[in-house]
Design an enzyme around this catalytic site. Structure first.
Site, PDB file in Angstrom:
ATOM      1  N   ARG J  92       0.816  -1.213   0.000  1.00  0.00           N
ATOM      2  CA  ARG J  92       0.000   0.000   0.000  1.00  0.00           C
ATOM      3  C   ARG J  92       0.849   1.263   0.000  1.00  0.00           C
ATOM      4  O   ARG J  92       0.462   2.283  -0.577  1.00  0.00           O
ATOM      5  CB  ARG J  92      -0.962   0.003   1.199  1.00  0.00           C
ATOM      6  CG  ARG J  92      -2.055  -1.051   1.162  1.00  0.00           C
ATOM      7  CD  ARG J  92      -2.880  -1.063  -0.101  1.00  0.00           C
ATOM      8  NE  ARG J  92      -3.914  -2.109  -0.093  1.00  0.00           N
ATOM      9  CZ  ARG J  92      -3.710  -3.378  -0.445  1.00  0.00           C
ATOM     10  NH1 ARG J  92      -2.520  -3.808  -0.819  1.00  0.00           N
ATOM     11  NH2 ARG J  92      -4.710  -4.253  -0.429  1.00  0.00           N
ATOM     12  N   GLU J  95       1.971   1.663  -3.532  1.00  0.00           N
ATOM     13  CA  GLU J  95       0.859   2.140  -4.355  1.00  0.00           C
ATOM     14  C   GLU J  95       0.634   3.635  -4.121  1.00  0.00           C
ATOM     15  O   GLU J  95       0.400   4.392  -5.067  1.00  0.00           O
ATOM     16  CB  GLU J  95      -0.402   1.348  -4.019  1.00  0.00           C
ATOM     17  CG  GLU J  95      -1.565   1.703  -4.925  1.00  0.00           C
ATOM     18  CD  GLU J  95      -2.795   0.850  -4.624  1.00  0.00           C
ATOM     19  OE1 GLU J  95      -2.745  -0.369  -4.865  1.00  0.00           O
ATOM     20  OE2 GLU J  95      -3.791   1.405  -4.121  1.00  0.00           O
ATOM     21  N   SER J 118      16.114  14.386   1.675  1.00  0.00           N
ATOM     22  CA  SER J 118      17.119  13.371   2.008  1.00  0.00           C
ATOM     23  C   SER J 118      16.474  12.149   2.639  1.00  0.00           C
ATOM     24  O   SER J 118      15.551  12.273   3.455  1.00  0.00           O
ATOM     25  CB  SER J 118      18.147  13.953   2.976  1.00  0.00           C
ATOM     26  OG  SER J 118      19.093  12.958   3.325  1.00  0.00           O
TER      27      SER J 118
END
Lengths: 150, 150, 150, 150, 150, 150, 150, 150, 150, 150
Positions: J92, J95, J118
């Protein structure tokens, strides 16, 4: 004079379109050029160079121009098309090889020794076999055995 | 009782070793269990579950233990072995499909309509055909046609 | 009797270890079995089945056991090793093919027509050529032309 | 003035089309520019920058315009074309490397020590060798040995 | 006598373990064998064959056995380790090449003509440069130019 | 007003074409915009946003239009170009990282502790160093050390 | 007459555009051609050949030309679209198969023996099920069992 | 105390072996732990953590030790097994998604709006449906609709 | 009427071009349509369907036509763009997940049990936090926990 | 003295096993070593070197030996684990990046200019936020902005 030769994939699309619109089967085309059926389809799709006389007949039958003839005659680069390998009709052949390929390798070596079935000195036959349980597709691969020979 | 079932790849390696050491051919084994040749090799390499009676005969003939029988009988997961696909003897089949696969698809649809050659209701035959120009490997794929049917 | 056959990669590692420890060159081994140099190295690394008499000589010379002989004799599966292709010494060959492969294809077709150089009816030669600007590696691929023949 | 330089793949397609239409062989072109055969084909396909005088001759012979000359002269980026590696004529070379590459590495190190055959200070020769059993393709890779040197 | 040679990755793990446990730096080891720092680390990690005298010193210093010496001396296969390329410390070099690689190619060709920086006749230097804004890592690649020469 | 901004790859192709046709070197362009050489090439190839004044000067020098200026000024997405990584001139850098990358990682940690060389606070220098054994390409990567800091 | 047939992906884009602009739902279209809902959407997106009468109705309803009809009627190549598999709405199905696929395989074999659920003699149903905790998507796969049969 | 927890793949292999040897079906096991059938198989294969009481019952029934219980209870990492996706029984589900996935996406959005079928608040049902033309496998995916909600 | 809908990637390029040329920030656009900042950028880049009223406002502000509105309103297919994942600004997020993803998984399970953070019932916040050691990027992922629930 | 250092993955498995068997939470361990929660889990899973004093405390608490301490202290190679990226809980996050990554890139450049967040000077926070509609997972990425600086 300076235009590039039409790509074989474009020629194939034109042949397919004309073939469908004129209601001609692949068998019709194979007969017209007096060539084996599987070879004919494969060559017109771009996998074999087509002799000039046969290319001319095909394009006359289908009403296609000289650019298609020139494209058919050219020596192809036979690139494996990984995408179309996922088409279910084609995929089943790959699946069969995944299941039976190692067995075929064992049997080739048992019968012939170390070597391969040539895919160059090679022909493929396609047939329909009637069966009361449902008709069957019968594909025959027929290639010369080549032994590893130094 | 708590040991896992022997992997089919291990069983296959034992069968191959015993087969070679005893000088038995794959054909010998196929005859002993009264089964088709390609099926036999494929099943003993792990691609098909082997009926218990046939598995028992194979292991008796080859002097292998019950663990091999249990492994042969188990339902397989038929994983495609991408690595062995690069073996030249097996690769030629994949190359033939790359060249002729789209043509076979065209012909299946022309002859049968939209659908596939089944790889499940399916058999493979292996034969040697004598030829003065060099003997030939002949492989026949024979599968039931399945039409797309909603 | 029920142990699997030693993998060819294991046999190769034992041959390499014994060869180095005894200070024998690959050329020494090739001479002892009266076989071509590149073939010998390739076969002992596992890429060709080794005839039993030659395998026996190799193992006698190197002090290796019957398990190695049995492994060398077995028909190999010639799996392409993608990892070792990144070794700089091997990579240069792949790079040369990337640069010159399409040109070689053009020239094969111009000279021979549609077909391939066989990699089965095939031999490779390795030589050193002295050159004042630095000695050169000379590799010769020599394969029978096979024309696409239906 | 602000148009981009013609891509080398476009220039190659124009050269191929003109070459075929005029019935010129690659050898003819190599002779006209007094350059080695494999180098010539490779360079006209886009793998090497072509000196301006040679590019001019090629385009005069083939009746191609200044845009092609400008394209041929430009420094190439030599990108490996993975797709064409599956063409059977080219694939056989890759297969040969898969089988014999590790052996060639062993022999380079035995003969020369730690290092590589250069693919830059390098030439390739193509020849046909008559053979009663069928003529043969003979490819020679000839590269300077470079030792790992800190 | 019949054991395989210890893999270089195993030897490297033993060297790393002994180095850490004895509190020795890579610089200490490089000094002891009188070799360049980057070369030393790379060779002990398995990327270069180590001369026998240097391998012996390293193993004496670290209290390692003859198996490690034999492994260090062996000619390596330098396989690219794609997994470790995702380590952030190593990845930054790959990212820099993605950003600046095409520019470096342009500059090499502008300054030297068609060719490459050798990765074989080549050395790498590592340094720390003090900087009030934070100290800097300075890596220098220094390779002989090789021009494409037929 | 509604046209999309010219892609940076198109702008780069126009800059390259104009640069070659006018006989200007990359160094000439770098001087004209008073910027470091490697930065200039990289930025004009599309890897860095170019300040508007510098973009204007470049386009005036090369006779390119406002569309190129607008493209150069835009913030880039720096996508890694895997294809061009196989170009031999660029590949050698990747090969060097495969061989020396793990060693550089060891040395960075030994000298600086846990962290990385920044590829953002970073510069690259390109130089030619004369050498009687053949001139050398010298590339220096110079990046700020960043320690893992929570 | 010589134009290629419109690609099915282009026909699908035209159907989608006309459908949205006219405010028609997929269900409306399925009703108009008296076909199952999922089949209709899939066929109009290019995954099934559409019978000529149904293709004609669709194009009349949507105001599309004969080129779209011809495209819909053509036999498709059903290429798997790996890119769209990452769309979250589609991905959840793949994730469910990753989690439950091996369990479904076990249950198919337990219940039916060795074989597969056909994806050709197969239908899919889509439904919405009201649920106080949030309505649910209910997808039913319904395929004929095919046993491995030699 | 310091041994690692048994991997779930090992626990699954032990469960499968004991299940087969004792002639128990997956349904038997599901009934014994009073859990849904597909969930039970999936969980015992390692895709779900098993509540301690259920894990204890399974291991008592199958005569397995505490190590298996501990393994079953542990939270899994649900890694997609790409290799088993090529098994024909599992592959048909992936093929069905390739053919019908985009259509299901269209219908989910038409019926529910922008969102997904949850694969977490989700259940799968497996059934056999008698059919005179051959019994059928019926798989039902039933997941809560989740709308994109900021 | 028969033109396809403009691809969302084309609409995004037009929005970006108009936004830059008019000197509008993403924040300006978000304010104009009264929507969250990250949602706005993501939706205008093509990842979310945009409500018709908001799409109309955006296109009025930017002077874009109805084709862009129609494109923005359409339901997207959210395809993962692997190429842009190598952009350094985006890559750092992937790197952080590689380093911290397994830890986040452990903590989600420890705190919530077996389940996931939803990426659908989900929002992302972007902020700048001043810091004397250099300002910081602060990204917050905020998603509903979903437990595995049968 | 000559044993290799225990791999960090083995150390992590031992820590997880001991943690579960003793009923300790990750939070308990973080408190015992007075370190941030996400850092602690990540470090004990092998992604960060652990200071010797903290490693000692962890191993005392969990009853683990010196080999684990030595392993925890060692500098890690942080290899991205592509397999675990398919676990739904971790997926997830990927995604979300596929959907929102390009938008975050736009906003970072709008707010900060050309540069990155960073991933080294960086921290991650994990929290649970109560919500009547279902509690939420809140993950905060907090990294120093680094501008491209030559």
């Amino acid at each position: 004079m300076t235009a590039p030769i039409m790509p074989k994939s474009d020629a194939a699309e034109l042949i397919i379109a004309a073939r469908i619109r004129q209601g001609l089967s692949w068998s019709d085309l194979a007969e017209r050029i007096d060539a084996p059926l599987v070879w004919t389809v494969s060559a017109l799709l771009g996998q074999h160079p087509v002799p000039a006389d046969k290319a001319t007949v095909v394009c006359e039958v289908l009403g296609l121009g000289d650019g298609v003839i020139e494209s058919l005659v050219r020596q192809p680069t036979r690139v494996a098309d990984d995408a179309s390998a996922s088409d279910p009709t084609i995929y089943r052949f790959h699946e069969a090889l995944a299941v039976y390929g190692p067995a075929l390798k064992e049997l080739i070596h048992e019968e012939f020794g170390d070597g391969i079935m040539s895919a160059i000195n090679f022909k493929v036959d396609f047939a329909r076999r009637a069966d009361p349980d449902g008709d069957r597709v019968v594909i025959t691969f027929d290639g010369k055995f080549l032994d590893y020979r130094w």
